[in-house]
Design an enzyme around this catalytic site. Structure first.
Site, PDB file in Angstrom:
ATOM      1  N   LYS A  61       0.836  -1.199   0.000  1.00 52.95           N
ATOM      2  CA  LYS A  61       0.000   0.000   0.000  1.00 52.95           C
ATOM      3  C   LYS A  61       0.871   1.250   0.000  1.00 52.95           C
ATOM      4  CE  LYS A  61      -2.740   0.761   3.635  1.00 52.95           C
ATOM      5  NZ  LYS A  61      -2.738   2.134   4.195  1.00 52.95           N
ATOM      6  N   SER A  62       1.925   1.251   0.800  1.00 50.16           N
ATOM      7  CA  SER A  62       2.792   2.428   0.888  1.00 50.16           C
ATOM      8  C   SER A  62       3.460   2.726  -0.445  1.00 50.16           C
ATOM      9  CB  SER A  62       3.852   2.210   1.973  1.00 50.16           C
ATOM     10  OG  SER A  62       3.253   2.095   3.235  1.00 50.16           O
ATOM     11  N   ARG A  93      -8.013  13.520  12.374  1.00 49.84           N
ATOM     12  CA  ARG A  93      -6.598  13.308  12.571  1.00 49.84           C
ATOM     13  C   ARG A  93      -5.846  14.623  12.403  1.00 49.84           C
ATOM     14  NH1 ARG A  93      -5.570   7.602   9.437  1.00 49.84           N
ATOM     15  NH2 ARG A  93      -3.432   7.891  10.209  1.00 49.84           N
ATOM     16  N   GLN A 101       4.267  11.489   7.002  1.00 49.57           N
ATOM     17  CA  GLN A 101       3.381  11.804   5.878  1.00 49.57           C
ATOM     18  C   GLN A 101       3.445  13.276   5.503  1.00 49.57           C
ATOM     19  OE1 GLN A 101      -0.320  10.326   7.432  1.00 49.57           O
ATOM     20  NE2 GLN A 101       0.038   8.250   6.707  1.00 49.57           N
ATOM     21  N   SER A 136       9.923   7.061  11.744  1.00 48.30           N
ATOM     22  CA  SER A 136       9.390   6.378  10.549  1.00 48.30           C
ATOM     23  C   SER A 136      10.280   6.646   9.339  1.00 48.30           C
ATOM     24  CB  SER A 136       7.942   6.802  10.272  1.00 48.30           C
ATOM     25  OG  SER A 136       7.089   6.397  11.311  1.00 48.30           O
ATOM     26  N   ASP A 187       2.923   0.579  12.371  1.00 50.08           N
ATOM     27  CA  ASP A 187       1.885  -0.303  11.845  1.00 50.08           C
ATOM     28  C   ASP A 187       2.088  -1.766  12.239  1.00 50.08           C
ATOM     29  OD1 ASP A 187       0.472   1.727  10.693  1.00 50.08           O
ATOM     30  OD2 ASP A 187       1.293   1.462   8.689  1.00 50.08           O
ATOM     31  N   LYS A 216      -4.576   6.732  14.774  1.00 53.81           N
ATOM     32  CA  LYS A 216      -4.737   5.962  13.541  1.00 53.81           C
ATOM     33  C   LYS A 216      -6.234   5.790  13.256  1.00 53.81           C
ATOM     34  CE  LYS A 216      -0.373   5.018  12.527  1.00 53.81           C
ATOM     35  NZ  LYS A 216       0.239   5.310  11.219  1.00 53.81           N
ATOM     36  N   LYS A 223      -9.729  -2.054   3.544  1.00 54.03           N
ATOM     37  CA  LYS A 223      -8.960  -0.811   3.500  1.00 54.03           C
ATOM     38  C   LYS A 223      -7.561  -1.048   2.962  1.00 54.03           C
ATOM     39  CE  LYS A 223      -8.141   3.282   6.328  1.00 54.03           C
ATOM     40  NZ  LYS A 223      -6.751   3.596   5.991  1.00 54.03           N
TER      41      LYS A 223
END
Length: 402
Positions: free
Chosen positions: A31-32, A113, A156, A182, A281, A309, A382
């Site tokens: 997904k990333s 968020r 992000q 991260s 994650d 999250k 998702k």
């Protein structure tokens, strides 16, 4: 009822009868990487071909939003981000660079968020923003220059700027005021940008230099398998399942490759401490493994960001595993888990509208003494739409109620 991705009901609950899994499984596309490659390809002027692109809800959100951004129009584009935090945060700066802003919407907890790192920059740069009734409107001109933000909130925000700043007329810098967390996700971003012809100079610490007037080039690329979702199958192996996990890139830039050394640490005796600041994650599958380390204690630390999250993941992990019979202590930024040989099960737990919580419950159910019902099990779509199909193909035994 065998639940497959193409006939998945809008809502369903699953009751799992505990059974060990056996067989070969290939995790879904990363997904990333899919987010990053899709955005870079869409920003180019020539055709790129992307093989093995994921079709999860999050990736569909990015695809939808990039199509809206690339459609000419005089008004601010409407950008429906679904429940994808990556889509929202990656595309806020991109929308400013391409279209002078946009109107962002989402579902679930997405619009709750925090976006303050961007808002602080916008106040400094004279960009307007307003969040009202779960709609975030940003408008203004993204200008070249210095962008200062923390490195320990979410990578992000950094990724979003790294995609947008090369499009501007002048050179820019991103200056971090704290150490970068991260880091693996930033490495993935830099790797994707490089593959599409974008130059970024990173000193390996707190400074990114981004030349302006760059152009995204076309590229043919195949998305690799997802280490984040592979972690759940590693957890199943830890619980006694005989699985051959295929399709993974051992030299991947994905930070969640860290599941391999952490998996090995959890096989050893004695207290283990796992720092998840670089791989948040992984907490749900790691917690499932830790809950069934018979007689051993595991501390999962530096995990505060999990509270923002899809669910409050520290609370959700604690609630679900405790209901199954695990011994979990929850703290503000960490968990301490005292492992058992088996869990009681025999309960109904919520999926918390969080794909990783539902998958964690499914893996933990393997070593329960009685059946486990997971409500809202459809939330896996998702990131891993075929999870239940794969689970059953490996010998998982469940019934489905819609």
């Amino acid at each position: 009822m065998n639940v497959t991705a193409d006939m998945m009901p809008a809502h369903f609950d699953l009751t799992i009868t505990p059974a060990l899994l056996r067989g070969t499984v290939t995790p879904p596309p990363s997904k990333s990487q899919s987010h990053r490659v899709l955005i870079a390809a869409a920003l180019g002027t020539q055709v790129s071909r992307i093989g093995n692109l994921g079709h999860s809800e999050d990736i569909d959100a990015t695809r939808r939003c990039m199509a809206a951004l690339k459609t000419p129009g005089e008004e601010l584009p409407e950008l429906d981000c679904g429940e994808s935090g990556s889509t929202l945060r990656f595309l806020i700066p991109v929308a400013l660079a391409l279209r002078g802003g946009g109107r962002f919407t989402g579902r679930g907890r997405l619009m709750q968020r925090p976006q303050e790192p961007y808002f602080a920059l916008f106040r400094e740069k004279g960009i307007s923003y307003e969040q009202k009734d779960d709609v975030l409107t940003v408008a203004g001109t993204l200008t070249a220059g210095d962008y200062t933000l923390r490195g320990d909130v979410s990578s992000q925000f950094i990724t979003g700027l790294l995609y947008a700043l090369p499009l501007l007329n002048g050179d820019s810098r991103i200056l971090l005021t704290t150490d970068l967390e991260s880091r693996g996700y930033i490495d993935m971003t830099l790797d994707a940008l490089k593959q599409f012809g974008i130059q970024v100079e990173y000193d390996g610490d707190r400074t990114f230099r981004i030349p302006g007037k760059q152009h995204y080039q076309s590229r043919d690329i195949t998305i690799e398998a997802d280490w984040s979702n592979a972690a759940f199958w590693y957890a199943a192996v830890s619980l006694g399942c005989d699985l051959d996990i295929q399709g993974l890139n051992a030299y991947s830039a994905q930070g969640d490759m860290r599941i391999v050394p952490y998996f090995l640490k959890l096989q050893a005796k004695g207290r283990v401490e796992l720092d998840v600041s670089q791989c948040p994650d992984l907490v749900p599958p790691l917690a499932a493994m830790a809950a069934l380390r018979s007689g051993e204690t595991t501390a999962i630390v530096n995990a505060a960001r999990l509270r923002i999250k899809e669910s409050d993941r520290l609370a959700a992990v604690t609630e679900v595993l405790s209901a199954l019979g695990a011994q979990v202590e929850e703290f503000e930024d960490h968990l301490v888990i005292h492992g058992k040989e088996r869990l009681a099960g025999g309960v109904t737990v919520s999926g918390h509208n969080d794909h990783r919580i539902a998958m964690m419950a499914a893996i933990a159910a393997i070593r329960c003494d009685a059946a486990v019902t997971i409500t809202g099990a459809e939330c896996v779509k998702k990131s891993y739409p075929n999870f239940w199909e794969d689970y059953r193909s490996l010998g998982g035994n469940y019934t489905c109620d819609t």
